[in-house]
Design a protein around this motif. Structure first.
Motif, PDB file in Angstrom:
ATOM      1  N   VAL A   1       7.872  11.552  -7.371  1.00  0.00           N
ATOM      2  CA  VAL A   1       7.859  12.378  -6.156  1.00  0.00           C
ATOM      3  C   VAL A   1       7.320  13.734  -6.574  1.00  0.00           C
ATOM      4  O   VAL A   1       7.968  14.459  -7.336  1.00  0.00           O
ATOM      5  CB  VAL A   1       9.262  12.503  -5.542  1.00  0.00           C
ATOM      6  N   ALA A   2       6.136  14.091  -6.099  1.00  0.00           N
ATOM      7  CA  ALA A   2       5.446  15.259  -6.643  1.00  0.00           C
ATOM      8  C   ALA A   2       4.579  15.932  -5.599  1.00  0.00           C
ATOM      9  O   ALA A   2       4.146  15.307  -4.628  1.00  0.00           O
ATOM     10  CB  ALA A   2       4.579  14.840  -7.833  1.00  0.00           C
ATOM     11  N   ARG A   3       4.326  17.217  -5.836  1.00  0.00           N
ATOM     12  CA  ARG A   3       3.241  17.893  -5.139  1.00  0.00           C
ATOM     13  C   ARG A   3       1.979  17.440  -5.837  1.00  0.00           C
ATOM     14  O   ARG A   3       1.769  17.745  -7.021  1.00  0.00           O
ATOM     15  CB  ARG A   3       3.377  19.409  -5.233  1.00  0.00           C
ATOM     16  N   ALA A   4       1.115  16.705  -5.158  1.00  0.00           N
ATOM     17  CA  ALA A   4       0.031  16.041  -5.872  1.00  0.00           C
ATOM     18  C   ALA A   4      -1.222  15.895  -5.026  1.00  0.00           C
ATOM     19  O   ALA A   4      -1.160  15.748  -3.807  1.00  0.00           O
ATOM     20  CB  ALA A   4       0.490  14.652  -6.336  1.00  0.00           C
ATOM     21  N   THR A   5      -2.365  15.934  -5.716  1.00  0.00           N
ATOM     22  CA  THR A   5      -3.660  15.586  -5.148  1.00  0.00           C
ATOM     23  C   THR A   5      -4.213  14.454  -6.005  1.00  0.00           C
ATOM     24  O   THR A   5      -4.329  14.607  -7.226  1.00  0.00           O
ATOM     25  CB  THR A   5      -4.612  16.793  -5.162  1.00  0.00           C
ATOM     26  N   THR A   6      -4.547  13.327  -5.387  1.00  0.00           N
ATOM     27  CA  THR A   6      -4.796  12.097  -6.144  1.00  0.00           C
ATOM     28  C   THR A   6      -5.842  11.234  -5.450  1.00  0.00           C
ATOM     29  O   THR A   6      -5.895  11.175  -4.224  1.00  0.00           O
ATOM     30  CB  THR A   6      -3.487  11.277  -6.248  1.00  0.00           C
ATOM     31  N   ILE A   7      -6.660  10.550  -6.244  1.00  0.00           N
ATOM     32  CA  ILE A   7      -7.477   9.444  -5.746  1.00  0.00           C
ATOM     33  C   ILE A   7      -6.685   8.168  -6.003  1.00  0.00           C
ATOM     34  O   ILE A   7      -6.263   7.910  -7.133  1.00  0.00           O
ATOM     35  CB  ILE A   7      -8.834   9.383  -6.455  1.00  0.00           C
ATOM     36  N   VAL A   8      -6.464   7.382  -4.964  1.00  0.00           N
ATOM     37  CA  VAL A   8      -5.650   6.173  -5.075  1.00  0.00           C
ATOM     38  C   VAL A   8      -6.497   4.951  -4.723  1.00  0.00           C
ATOM     39  O   VAL A   8      -7.179   4.943  -3.689  1.00  0.00           O
ATOM     40  CB  VAL A   8      -4.416   6.241  -4.151  1.00  0.00           C
ATOM     41  N   ARG A   9      -6.449   3.930  -5.578  1.00  0.00           N
ATOM     42  CA  ARG A   9      -7.196   2.698  -5.351  1.00  0.00           C
ATOM     43  C   ARG A   9      -6.224   1.537  -5.128  1.00  0.00           C
ATOM     44  O   ARG A   9      -5.372   1.256  -5.970  1.00  0.00           O
ATOM     45  CB  ARG A   9      -8.094   2.392  -6.558  1.00  0.00           C
ATOM     46  N   PHE A  10      -6.369   0.887  -3.967  1.00  0.00           N
ATOM     47  CA  PHE A  10      -5.567  -0.286  -3.623  1.00  0.00           C
ATOM     48  C   PHE A  10      -6.392  -1.537  -3.865  1.00  0.00           C
ATOM     49  O   PHE A  10      -7.458  -1.707  -3.270  1.00  0.00           O
ATOM     50  CB  PHE A  10      -5.164  -0.249  -2.142  1.00  0.00           C
ATOM     51  N   ALA A  11      -5.916  -2.427  -4.718  1.00  0.00           N
ATOM     52  CA  ALA A  11      -6.557  -3.729  -4.860  1.00  0.00           C
ATOM     53  C   ALA A  11      -6.317  -4.545  -3.593  1.00  0.00           C
ATOM     54  O   ALA A  11      -5.344  -4.305  -2.868  1.00  0.00           O
ATOM     55  CB  ALA A  11      -5.982  -4.455  -6.069  1.00  0.00           C
ATOM     56  N   PRO A  12      -7.190  -5.502  -3.283  1.00  0.00           N
ATOM     57  CA  PRO A  12      -6.961  -6.339  -2.099  1.00  0.00           C
ATOM     58  C   PRO A  12      -5.567  -6.964  -2.111  1.00  0.00           C
ATOM     59  O   PRO A  12      -5.139  -7.537  -3.108  1.00  0.00           O
ATOM     60  CB  PRO A  12      -8.058  -7.406  -2.206  1.00  0.00           C
ATOM     61  N   GLY A  13      -4.866  -6.812  -0.995  1.00  0.00           N
ATOM     62  CA  GLY A  13      -3.537  -7.377  -0.855  1.00  0.00           C
ATOM     63  C   GLY A  13      -2.409  -6.533  -1.400  1.00  0.00           C
ATOM     64  O   GLY A  13      -1.245  -6.915  -1.293  1.00  0.00           O
ATOM     65  N   SER A  14      -2.708  -5.359  -1.975  1.00  0.00           N
ATOM     66  CA  SER A  14      -1.650  -4.520  -2.548  1.00  0.00           C
ATOM     67  C   SER A  14      -1.006  -3.654  -1.476  1.00  0.00           C
ATOM     68  O   SER A  14      -1.561  -3.432  -0.401  1.00  0.00           O
ATOM     69  CB  SER A  14      -2.203  -3.635  -3.664  1.00  0.00           C
TER      70      SER A  14
ATOM     71  N   ALA B   1      -3.499  -2.454   1.916  1.00  0.00           N
ATOM     72  CA  ALA B   1      -4.946  -2.649   2.064  1.00  0.00           C
ATOM     73  C   ALA B   1      -5.251  -4.121   1.833  1.00  0.00           C
ATOM     74  O   ALA B   1      -5.384  -4.559   0.680  1.00  0.00           O
ATOM     75  CB  ALA B   1      -5.717  -1.765   1.091  1.00  0.00           C
ATOM     76  N   ALA B   2      -5.364  -4.870   2.905  1.00  0.00           N
ATOM     77  CA  ALA B   2      -5.578  -6.310   2.793  1.00  0.00           C
ATOM     78  C   ALA B   2      -6.856  -6.647   2.043  1.00  0.00           C
ATOM     79  O   ALA B   2      -6.910  -7.613   1.280  1.00  0.00           O
ATOM     80  CB  ALA B   2      -5.595  -6.942   4.187  1.00  0.00           C
ATOM     81  N   GLU B   3      -7.902  -5.850   2.263  1.00  0.00           N
ATOM     82  CA  GLU B   3      -9.197  -6.098   1.612  1.00  0.00           C
ATOM     83  C   GLU B   3      -9.512  -5.067   0.535  1.00  0.00           C
ATOM     84  O   GLU B   3     -10.605  -5.068  -0.014  1.00  0.00           O
ATOM     85  CB  GLU B   3     -10.310  -6.093   2.674  1.00  0.00           C
ATOM     86  N   GLY B   4      -8.574  -4.174   0.250  1.00  0.00           N
ATOM     87  CA  GLY B   4      -8.792  -3.124  -0.741  1.00  0.00           C
ATOM     88  C   GLY B   4      -9.239  -1.824  -0.100  1.00  0.00           C
ATOM     89  O   GLY B   4      -9.844  -1.821   0.975  1.00  0.00           O
ATOM     90  N   ALA B   5      -8.932  -0.697  -0.755  1.00  0.00           N
ATOM     91  CA  ALA B   5      -9.305   0.616  -0.230  1.00  0.00           C
ATOM     92  C   ALA B   5      -9.173   1.663  -1.327  1.00  0.00           C
ATOM     93  O   ALA B   5      -8.437   1.482  -2.310  1.00  0.00           O
ATOM     94  CB  ALA B   5      -8.419   1.004   0.955  1.00  0.00           C
ATOM     95  N   VAL B   6      -9.895   2.762  -1.146  1.00  0.00           N
ATOM     96  CA  VAL B   6      -9.758   3.944  -1.996  1.00  0.00           C
ATOM     97  C   VAL B   6      -9.565   5.142  -1.078  1.00  0.00           C
ATOM     98  O   VAL B   6     -10.304   5.300  -0.095  1.00  0.00           O
ATOM     99  CB  VAL B   6     -10.991   4.168  -2.896  1.00  0.00           C
ATOM    100  N   ILE B   7      -8.570   5.984  -1.384  1.00  0.00           N
ATOM    101  CA  ILE B   7      -8.306   7.157  -0.560  1.00  0.00           C
ATOM    102  C   ILE B   7      -8.135   8.391  -1.441  1.00  0.00           C
ATOM    103  O   ILE B   7      -7.731   8.300  -2.606  1.00  0.00           O
ATOM    104  CB  ILE B   7      -7.053   6.976   0.328  1.00  0.00           C
ATOM    105  N   LEU B   8      -8.443   9.547  -0.879  1.00  0.00           N
ATOM    106  CA  LEU B   8      -8.058  10.846  -1.437  1.00  0.00           C
ATOM    107  C   LEU B   8      -6.807  11.259  -0.693  1.00  0.00           C
ATOM    108  O   LEU B   8      -6.805  11.331   0.538  1.00  0.00           O
ATOM    109  CB  LEU B   8      -9.164  11.876  -1.219  1.00  0.00           C
ATOM    110  N   VAL B   9      -5.711  11.541  -1.424  1.00  0.00           N
ATOM    111  CA  VAL B   9      -4.447  11.839  -0.753  1.00  0.00           C
ATOM    112  C   VAL B   9      -3.802  13.081  -1.352  1.00  0.00           C
ATOM    113  O   VAL B   9      -3.853  13.298  -2.562  1.00  0.00           O
ATOM    114  CB  VAL B   9      -3.484  10.623  -0.826  1.00  0.00           C
ATOM    115  N   LYS B  10      -3.204  13.903  -0.471  1.00  0.00           N
ATOM    116  CA  LYS B  10      -2.460  15.090  -0.878  1.00  0.00           C
ATOM    117  C   LYS B  10      -1.033  14.963  -0.352  1.00  0.00           C
ATOM    118  O   LYS B  10      -0.838  14.712   0.838  1.00  0.00           O
ATOM    119  CB  LYS B  10      -3.133  16.356  -0.340  1.00  0.00           C
ATOM    120  N   LEU B  11      -0.063  15.142  -1.253  1.00  0.00           N
ATOM    121  CA  LEU B  11       1.344  14.949  -0.922  1.00  0.00           C
ATOM    122  C   LEU B  11       2.153  16.221  -1.146  1.00  0.00           C
ATOM    123  O   LEU B  11       1.851  17.002  -2.054  1.00  0.00           O
ATOM    124  CB  LEU B  11       1.938  13.835  -1.791  1.00  0.00           C
TER     125      LEU B  11
END
Length: 213
Positions: free
Chosen positions: A40-53, A98-108
């Motif tokens: 649990v963090a103050r964070a800026t991250t690129i996150v990659r979801f494999a298909p089905g994750s 992400a059923a088919e996979g995805a990449v996002i830029l996320v800030k928490l």
């Protein structure tokens, strides 16, 4: 954990030079741009979801904003294809997948605790500058720069620039697809787009509080 945690200094992360780090969720990996805290963090991250994750359902006590870079990100509120920009304010919850996979830029954990403004929008690829969000503290835009276009602006409240596509150079450093730059409050941003231009996500005005701390 502290990554690029000194907000009084320039910070840059290049996508190709940064390893993927497994998250607690199987099939979900991250490239950490800045971070203060553990899971649990103050964070800026690129996150990659494999298909089905997917992640388990969770509440964002400190808010979450994300830009979908590739694929289709999903939760119980809908499908968000590439170009989607979403702000989930504090107290909201969801189950990312992400059923088919995805990449996002996320800030928490970067929202005012009283902020309750939700945003769900799509980036307009044809606009030279599209405002995605603005309040009294920060402005978030998607900007398209033509080939060799020069950009110069003051950043009294700090600035972050993330390359969605194309390239630019700043301070003698080249930034290409999915690279990230953060400048502290009081900086000046002078950049020149590459031969094919650049599309960038930019946030300004939001870092004064961090440097004050």
């Amino acid at each position: 954990m502290r990554i690029n945690a000194d907000f009084t200094k320039r910070a840059a992360v290049h996508f190709e030079d940064t390893p993927w780090v497994p998250s607690p969720a199987p099939g979900v990996e991250r490239k950490m741009l800045d971070r203060i805290g553990e899971e649990v963090a103050r964070a800026t991250t690129i996150v990659r979801f494999a298909p089905g994750s997917a992640f388990d359902a969770h509440v964002h006590d400190g808010g979450e904003e994300f830009l979908v870079l590739d694929g289709v990100f999903q939760d119980e509120h809908g499908d968000f294809p590439a170009g989607s920009y979403v702000r989930n304010p504090p107290t909201t919850s969801h189950t990312p997948a992400a059923a088919e996979g995805a990449v996002i830029l996320v800030k928490l954990h970067q929202f005012d605790p009283a902020d309750r403004t939700e945003v769900k929008t799509r980036a307009d690829g044809g606009a030279a500058q599209q405002q995605l969000f603005q309040d009294a503290v920060e402005t978030v835009t998607l900007q398209t720069w033509g080939p060799h276009h020069a950009v110069s602006l003051q950043a009294p409240g700090g600035l972050e620039v993330f390359v969605v596509d194309g390239s630019y150079s700043e301070n003698g450093e080249d930034f290409t697809r999915w690279d990230w730059l953060r400048l502290p409050p009081g900086s000046r941003f002078d950049a020149t787009a590459g031969a094919d231009g650049a599309k960038v996500w930019m946030k300004t005005g939001h870092l004064s509080q961090m440097t004050a701390q």
